[in-house]
Design a protein around this motif. Sequence first.
Motif, mmCIF file in Angstrom:
data_model
loop_
_atom_site.group_PDB
_atom_site.id
_atom_site.type_symbol
_atom_site.label_atom_id
_atom_site.label_comp_id
_atom_site.label_asym_id
_atom_site.label_seq_id
_atom_site.Cartn_x
_atom_site.Cartn_y
_atom_site.Cartn_z
ATOM 1 N N ARG A 7 0.835 -1.199 -0.094
ATOM 2 C CA ARG A 7 0.019 -0.004 -0.056
ATOM 3 C C ARG A 7 0.926 1.447 -0.046
ATOM 4 N N GLY A 8 0.470 2.199 -0.702
ATOM 5 C CA GLY A 8 1.206 3.447 -1.066
ATOM 6 C C GLY A 8 2.360 3.369 -2.380
ATOM 7 N N ARG A 9 2.196 2.335 -2.865
ATOM 8 C CA ARG A 9 3.158 1.971 -4.236
ATOM 9 C C ARG A 9 1.957 1.569 -5.163
ATOM 10 N N ILE A 10 2.358 1.805 -6.450
ATOM 11 C CA ILE A 10 1.597 1.309 -7.510
ATOM 12 C C ILE A 10 2.194 -0.136 -7.821
ATOM 13 N N VAL A 11 1.014 -1.075 -8.136
ATOM 14 C CA VAL A 11 1.389 -2.529 -8.129
ATOM 15 C C VAL A 11 0.774 -2.896 -9.547
ATOM 16 N N VAL A 12 1.535 -3.675 -10.030
ATOM 17 C CA VAL A 12 1.116 -4.367 -11.522
ATOM 18 C C VAL A 12 1.220 -5.764 -11.017
ATOM 19 N N LEU A 13 0.154 -6.450 -11.385
ATOM 20 C CA LEU A 13 -0.123 -7.859 -11.341
ATOM 21 C C LEU A 13 0.063 -8.394 -12.776
ATOM 22 N N GLU A 14 0.712 -9.228 -13.010
ATOM 23 C CA GLU A 14 1.082 -9.878 -14.317
ATOM 24 C C GLU A 14 1.077 -11.382 -14.389
ATOM 25 N N TRP A 15 -0.378 -12.022 -14.971
ATOM 26 C CA TRP A 15 -0.232 -13.480 -14.984
ATOM 27 C C TRP A 15 0.559 -13.912 -15.836
ATOM 28 N N THR A 16 1.325 -14.870 -15.798
ATOM 29 C CA THR A 16 2.379 -15.592 -16.464
ATOM 30 C C THR A 16 2.115 -17.223 -16.569
ATOM 31 N N ASN A 17 2.828 -17.672 -17.869
ATOM 32 C CA ASN A 17 3.030 -19.100 -17.816
ATOM 33 C C ASN A 17 4.172 -19.091 -19.112
ATOM 34 N N HIS A 18 5.519 -19.456 -18.747
ATOM 35 C CA HIS A 18 6.308 -19.398 -19.412
ATOM 36 C C HIS A 18 6.427 -20.262 -20.726
ATOM 37 N N GLU A 19 5.347 -21.224 -20.737
ATOM 38 C CA GLU A 19 5.249 -22.074 -21.870
ATOM 39 C C GLU A 19 4.322 -21.545 -22.859
ATOM 40 N N CYS A 20 3.642 -20.562 -22.714
ATOM 41 C CA CYS A 20 2.369 -19.941 -23.446
ATOM 42 C C CYS A 20 2.956 -19.101 -24.492
ATOM 43 N N PRO A 21 2.641 -19.274 -25.825
ATOM 44 C CA PRO A 21 3.295 -18.289 -26.963
ATOM 45 C C PRO A 21 3.328 -17.050 -26.617
ATOM 46 N N PHE A 22 2.045 -16.642 -26.160
ATOM 47 C CA PHE A 22 1.887 -15.156 -25.944
ATOM 48 C C PHE A 22 2.909 -14.321 -25.204
ATOM 49 N N VAL A 23 3.028 -15.065 -23.990
ATOM 50 C CA VAL A 23 4.045 -14.784 -23.069
ATOM 51 C C VAL A 23 5.509 -14.824 -23.385
ATOM 52 N N ILE A 83 -6.456 0.713 -5.036
ATOM 53 C CA ILE A 83 -7.887 0.580 -5.757
ATOM 54 C C ILE A 83 -7.432 0.158 -7.256
ATOM 55 N N LEU A 84 -8.272 -0.799 -7.553
ATOM 56 C CA LEU A 84 -7.872 -1.397 -8.853
ATOM 57 C C LEU A 84 -8.221 -0.290 -10.192
ATOM 58 N N GLN A 85 -7.037 -0.056 -10.880
ATOM 59 C CA GLN A 85 -7.221 1.235 -11.845
ATOM 60 C C GLN A 85 -7.250 0.713 -13.380
ATOM 61 N N TYR A 86 -6.865 -0.662 -13.614
ATOM 62 C CA TYR A 86 -6.602 -1.005 -14.928
ATOM 63 C C TYR A 86 -6.710 -2.602 -14.800
ATOM 64 N N MET A 87 -7.437 -3.260 -15.846
ATOM 65 C CA MET A 87 -7.244 -4.564 -16.042
ATOM 66 C C MET A 87 -7.616 -4.976 -17.374
ATOM 67 N N GLY A 88 -6.837 -5.908 -17.819
ATOM 68 C CA GLY A 88 -7.161 -6.512 -19.330
ATOM 69 C C GLY A 88 -5.659 -6.930 -19.862
ATOM 70 N N ALA A 89 -5.685 -6.601 -21.237
ATOM 71 C CA ALA A 89 -4.508 -6.938 -22.033
ATOM 72 C C ALA A 89 -3.242 -6.075 -21.927
ATOM 73 N N ILE A 90 -2.177 -6.327 -21.941
ATOM 74 C CA ILE A 90 -0.940 -5.751 -21.921
ATOM 75 C C ILE A 90 -0.801 -4.795 -23.099
ATOM 76 N N ASP A 91 -1.261 -4.877 -24.259
ATOM 77 C CA ASP A 91 -1.305 -4.197 -25.433
ATOM 78 C C ASP A 91 -2.513 -4.211 -26.346
ATOM 79 N N ASP A 92 -2.330 -3.526 -27.427
ATOM 80 C CA ASP A 92 -3.510 -3.618 -28.481
ATOM 81 C C ASP A 92 -2.726 -4.540 -29.723
ATOM 82 N N ALA A 93 -2.086 -5.504 -29.292
ATOM 83 C CA ALA A 93 -1.487 -6.167 -30.474
ATOM 84 C C ALA A 93 -1.286 -7.805 -30.401
ATOM 85 N N PRO A 94 -2.917 -8.437 -30.219
ATOM 86 C CA PRO A 94 -2.990 -9.661 -29.822
ATOM 87 C C PRO A 94 -2.670 -10.975 -30.666
ATOM 88 N N ALA A 95 -2.168 -10.592 -31.997
ATOM 89 C CA ALA A 95 -1.822 -11.516 -32.918
ATOM 90 C C ALA A 95 -0.155 -12.141 -32.475
#
Length: 191
Positions: A38-54, A138-150
Amino acid sequence: MVTTVAVSTQAAVRVGQPAPDFTARTSTGKTVRLSDYRGRIVVLEWTNHECPFVVKHYKSGNMQKLQQEAKAKGVVWLSIVSSAPGQQGFVTAEQANAIVKEQKASPTAVLLDPDGTIGRLYGARTTPHMFVIDKAGILQYMGAIDDAPALNQDPTTANNYVRAAMQQLMAGQKVAIPTTQPYGCSVKYKQ
């Protein structure tokens, strides 16, 4: 086989609401609570090192660059592995540490969530799936990392929603695009 998952932006959590607190074990053996930051901005990144998108984001250096930018500005970056034992992307603590070193990644910590408790709490559906929490928790953003899903799109030239959210929060502004459609591989939860 690569499976792209696009999911509804409706999740267990909502932008503008307090981010649910959780306790987790890190890959280095520590126990952390989200509320410890608390008092710092926090980014949560769900990851899977075997996922081609990751892989796309780490192989290009895009994720590491974003982590370094965050770290330089005092942002906490928590990479979360919710893959269950026996599922794609599951890692032991030692494997997680080796992957971080191999990828030259620099998250604040890698959180191990093999039973999927944190993932389900946040409604994380894809890897990557990104959440940005402000200094007040407070949660301020959720979703994709960017606008390049392919898979063949260059993430280094994409519109990075996480970078924009961090910059806007640091400037005391409202996040202009607070939710987007996450894309990537499905999170490999315990059945």
